[in-house]
Design a protein around this motif. Structure first.
Motif, PDB file in Angstrom:
ATOM      1  N   GLU A  30      58.673   9.114 -30.710  1.00 45.42           N
ATOM      2  CA  GLU A  30      59.662   8.923 -31.761  1.00 45.42           C
ATOM      3  C   GLU A  30      59.700   7.463 -32.208  1.00 45.42           C
ATOM      4  O   GLU A  30      59.230   6.565 -31.503  1.00 45.42           O
ATOM      5  N   THR A  31      60.277   7.251 -33.383  1.00 43.81           N
ATOM      6  CA  THR A  31      60.538   5.897 -33.866  1.00 43.81           C
ATOM      7  C   THR A  31      62.020   5.605 -33.709  1.00 43.81           C
ATOM      8  O   THR A  31      62.867   6.370 -34.190  1.00 43.81           O
ATOM      9  N   THR A  32      62.314   4.519 -33.032  1.00 43.82           N
ATOM     10  CA  THR A  32      63.689   4.095 -32.804  1.00 43.82           C
ATOM     11  C   THR A  32      63.931   2.788 -33.549  1.00 43.82           C
ATOM     12  O   THR A  32      63.159   1.839 -33.414  1.00 43.82           O
ATOM     13  N   ALA A  33      64.986   2.753 -34.344  1.00 39.11           N
ATOM     14  CA  ALA A  33      65.384   1.525 -35.034  1.00 39.11           C
ATOM     15  C   ALA A  33      66.533   0.875 -34.277  1.00 39.11           C
ATOM     16  O   ALA A  33      67.506   1.550 -33.909  1.00 39.11           O
ATOM     17  N   ILE A  34      66.399  -0.413 -34.035  1.00 41.87           N
ATOM     18  CA  ILE A  34      67.473  -1.185 -33.423  1.00 41.87           C
ATOM     19  C   ILE A  34      67.927  -2.209 -34.443  1.00 41.87           C
ATOM     20  O   ILE A  34      67.147  -3.081 -34.856  1.00 41.87           O
ATOM     21  N   SER A  43      66.524  -8.986 -29.948  1.00 40.77           N
ATOM     22  CA  SER A  43      65.306  -9.586 -29.396  1.00 40.77           C
ATOM     23  C   SER A  43      65.394  -9.735 -27.883  1.00 40.77           C
ATOM     24  O   SER A  43      64.391  -9.578 -27.176  1.00 40.77           O
ATOM     25  N   THR A  44      66.579 -10.018 -27.377  1.00 37.66           N
ATOM     26  CA  THR A  44      66.762 -10.110 -25.923  1.00 37.66           C
ATOM     27  C   THR A  44      66.461  -8.775 -25.265  1.00 37.66           C
ATOM     28  O   THR A  44      65.828  -8.713 -24.206  1.00 37.66           O
ATOM     29  N   PHE A  45      66.881  -7.699 -25.896  1.00 36.67           N
ATOM     30  CA  PHE A  45      66.591  -6.353 -25.387  1.00 36.67           C
ATOM     31  C   PHE A  45      65.086  -6.137 -25.303  1.00 36.67           C
ATOM     32  O   PHE A  45      64.570  -5.651 -24.289  1.00 36.67           O
ATOM     33  N   MET A  46      64.366  -6.519 -26.343  1.00 35.34           N
ATOM     34  CA  MET A  46      62.908  -6.342 -26.347  1.00 35.34           C
ATOM     35  C   MET A  46      62.258  -7.186 -25.255  1.00 35.34           C
ATOM     36  O   MET A  46      61.320  -6.748 -24.580  1.00 35.34           O
ATOM     37  N   THR A 154      53.559   2.859 -26.465  1.00 35.80           N
ATOM     38  CA  THR A 154      54.799   2.428 -27.109  1.00 35.80           C
ATOM     39  C   THR A 154      54.576   1.062 -27.745  1.00 35.80           C
ATOM     40  O   THR A 154      54.106   0.134 -27.081  1.00 35.80           O
ATOM     41  N   LEU A 155      54.899   0.950 -29.018  1.00 32.27           N
ATOM     42  CA  LEU A 155      54.728  -0.299 -29.759  1.00 32.27           C
ATOM     43  C   LEU A 155      56.109  -0.822 -30.146  1.00 32.27           C
ATOM     44  O   LEU A 155      56.871  -0.154 -30.838  1.00 32.27           O
ATOM     45  N   LEU A 156      56.432  -2.028 -29.686  1.00 35.06           N
ATOM     46  CA  LEU A 156      57.702  -2.664 -29.988  1.00 35.06           C
ATOM     47  C   LEU A 156      57.484  -3.694 -31.091  1.00 35.06           C
ATOM     48  O   LEU A 156      56.690  -4.624 -30.931  1.00 35.06           O
ATOM     49  N   CYS A 157      58.183  -3.552 -32.206  1.00 35.62           N
ATOM     50  CA  CYS A 157      57.996  -4.428 -33.367  1.00 35.62           C
ATOM     51  C   CYS A 157      59.273  -5.210 -33.623  1.00 35.62           C
ATOM     52  O   CYS A 157      60.303  -4.633 -34.008  1.00 35.62           O
ATOM     53  N   ILE A 188      61.507  -0.392 -33.712  1.00 31.33           N
ATOM     54  CA  ILE A 188      61.572  -1.381 -34.788  1.00 31.33           C
ATOM     55  C   ILE A 188      62.901  -2.118 -34.699  1.00 31.33           C
ATOM     56  O   ILE A 188      63.974  -1.513 -34.813  1.00 31.33           O
ATOM     57  N   VAL A 189      62.833  -3.417 -34.469  1.00 34.69           N
ATOM     58  CA  VAL A 189      64.005  -4.283 -34.595  1.00 34.69           C
ATOM     59  C   VAL A 189      63.975  -4.835 -36.010  1.00 34.69           C
ATOM     60  O   VAL A 189      63.001  -5.463 -36.425  1.00 34.69           O
ATOM     61  N   GLU A 190      65.039  -4.615 -36.752  1.00 34.39           N
ATOM     62  CA  GLU A 190      64.980  -4.903 -38.185  1.00 34.39           C
ATOM     63  C   GLU A 190      66.375  -5.230 -38.704  1.00 34.39           C
ATOM     64  O   GLU A 190      67.358  -4.594 -38.321  1.00 34.39           O
ATOM     65  N   GLN A 191      66.447  -6.229 -39.599  1.00 37.05           N
ATOM     66  CA  GLN A 191      67.719  -6.536 -40.253  1.00 37.05           C
ATOM     67  C   GLN A 191      67.872  -5.819 -41.584  1.00 37.05           C
ATOM     68  O   GLN A 191      68.973  -5.744 -42.119  1.00 37.05           O
ATOM     69  N   ASP A 192      66.784  -5.285 -42.121  1.00 35.55           N
ATOM     70  CA  ASP A 192      66.858  -4.461 -43.324  1.00 35.55           C
ATOM     71  C   ASP A 192      67.268  -3.057 -42.883  1.00 35.55           C
ATOM     72  O   ASP A 192      66.430  -2.213 -42.555  1.00 35.55           O
ATOM     73  N   VAL A 193      68.564  -2.824 -42.864  1.00 33.96           N
ATOM     74  CA  VAL A 193      69.110  -1.606 -42.269  1.00 33.96           C
ATOM     75  C   VAL A 193      68.605  -0.355 -42.972  1.00 33.96           C
ATOM     76  O   VAL A 193      68.177   0.612 -42.327  1.00 33.96           O
ATOM     77  N   ALA A 194      68.646  -0.341 -44.292  1.00 29.62           N
ATOM     78  CA  ALA A 194      68.250   0.857 -45.030  1.00 29.62           C
ATOM     79  C   ALA A 194      66.804   1.223 -44.744  1.00 29.62           C
ATOM     80  O   ALA A 194      66.470   2.393 -44.536  1.00 29.62           O
ATOM     81  N   ARG A 195      65.926   0.234 -44.724  1.00 29.38           N
ATOM     82  CA  ARG A 195      64.510   0.506 -44.458  1.00 29.38           C
ATOM     83  C   ARG A 195      64.319   1.038 -43.041  1.00 29.38           C
ATOM     84  O   ARG A 195      63.574   1.996 -42.809  1.00 29.38           O
ATOM     85  N   ALA A 196      64.995   0.426 -42.087  1.00 28.23           N
ATOM     86  CA  ALA A 196      64.856   0.842 -40.693  1.00 28.23           C
ATOM     87  C   ALA A 196      65.310   2.284 -40.498  1.00 28.23           C
ATOM     88  O   ALA A 196      64.638   3.077 -39.830  1.00 28.23           O
ATOM     89  N   VAL A 197      66.431   2.624 -41.095  1.00 28.00           N
ATOM     90  CA  VAL A 197      66.975   3.979 -40.927  1.00 28.00           C
ATOM     91  C   VAL A 197      66.058   5.011 -41.577  1.00 28.00           C
ATOM     92  O   VAL A 197      65.891   6.127 -41.064  1.00 28.00           O
ATOM     93  N   ARG A 198      65.421   4.650 -42.695  1.00 25.90           N
ATOM     94  CA  ARG A 198      64.547   5.597 -43.393  1.00 25.90           C
ATOM     95  C   ARG A 198      63.360   6.021 -42.539  1.00 25.90           C
ATOM     96  O   ARG A 198      62.898   7.157 -42.643  1.00 25.90           O
TER      97      ARG A 198
END
Length: 232
Positions: A30-34, A43-46, A154-157, A188-198
């Motif tokens: 699965e793809t998980t957005a944080i 980033s600390t979590f990663m 697993t790929l952490l971005c 995916i750690v991302e500040q662009d919320v809409a893109r991450a959720v999509r």
């Protein structure tokens, strides 16, 4: 495929506590957005997952076995690779030499240098140049290719779109979608919320080192995300 689970995960920088009892499950395939504001602990979590910050063994489990506190090399050998924020390329190495660092994990799998060049043909054209002489988007391709050459499950971005032009971001996210379609687990750690959720199957929102919202991406309303993001 690895399933990664944190149980009451805490993390510190000296006397400063950055994470407070996180319970997060990253499911296989699965793809998980944080998501979360700056300083939320993403980033600390990663870094904790990849062994760059030490934790108690039972705070992180990989496929059900305690894995907290293991060094980064061991985590990579278990099939977990990170594309770090800022790309972290070596300026003294060529594009190809930066890519080949990923092969040091010596894991078998579908990824080879030729396949990375198939995905990112511009890197083959510029393989002899210094990695840091490329554009920001091309450097990000090198960072992703380097991680893929470790043949992860697993790929952490971490913030892969940061500072990049919109057209480059679209290209990178198309690549992420293709990797997901092949069964790779992606975070995916991302500040662009809409893109991450999509692009996500599930979403975790962090606030001040805690989980403020979690659930299936399709079931979470944008208003709920906004409230969790800002602590309303």
């Amino acid at each position: 495929m690895s399933t990664i689970e944190t149980r009451g995960l805490t993390a510190h920088y000296g006397d400063f506590q950055a994470l407070f009892g996180l319970d997060v499950t990253l499911r296989s395939g699965e793809t998980t957005a944080i998501i979360g504001a700056n300083g939320a602990g993403k980033s600390t979590f990663m870094k904790a997952i990849t062994g760059l910050i030490k934790t108690a063994p039972d705070m992180i489990h990989i496929d059900g076995a305690p894995a907290g506190g293991r060094d980064a090399h061991t985590i990579i050998s278990q099939g977990i690779a990170m594309v770090p924020e800022g790309r972290r390329l070596f300026p003294s190495l060529s594009v190809e030499e930066n890519l080949l660092i990923g092969t040091h994990a010596k894991r078998s799998g579908p990824w080879s240098l030729d396949r990375v060049y198939d995905v990112f043909p511009v890197l083959k054209e510029r393989r002899r140049l210094s990695g840091t002489s490329l554009s920001g988007g091309q450097q990000q391709m090198v960072a992703i290719g380097r991680a893929l050459l470790s043949n992860p499950t697993t790929l952490l971005c971490d913030e892969i779109s940061l500072g990049l032009a919109p057209v480059v971001i679209e290209e990178l996210y198309r690549t992420i979608a293709e990797l997901r379609s092949e069964g790779l687990s992606i975070v995916i750690v991302e500040q662009d919320v809409a893109r991450a959720v999509r692009v996500a199957d599930q979403v975790y929102c962090f606030m001040e080192g805690r989980v403020s919202l979690s659930g299936a991406a399709q079931d979470i309303a944008l208003e709920d995300i906004r409230n969790a993001y800002f602590g309303i």
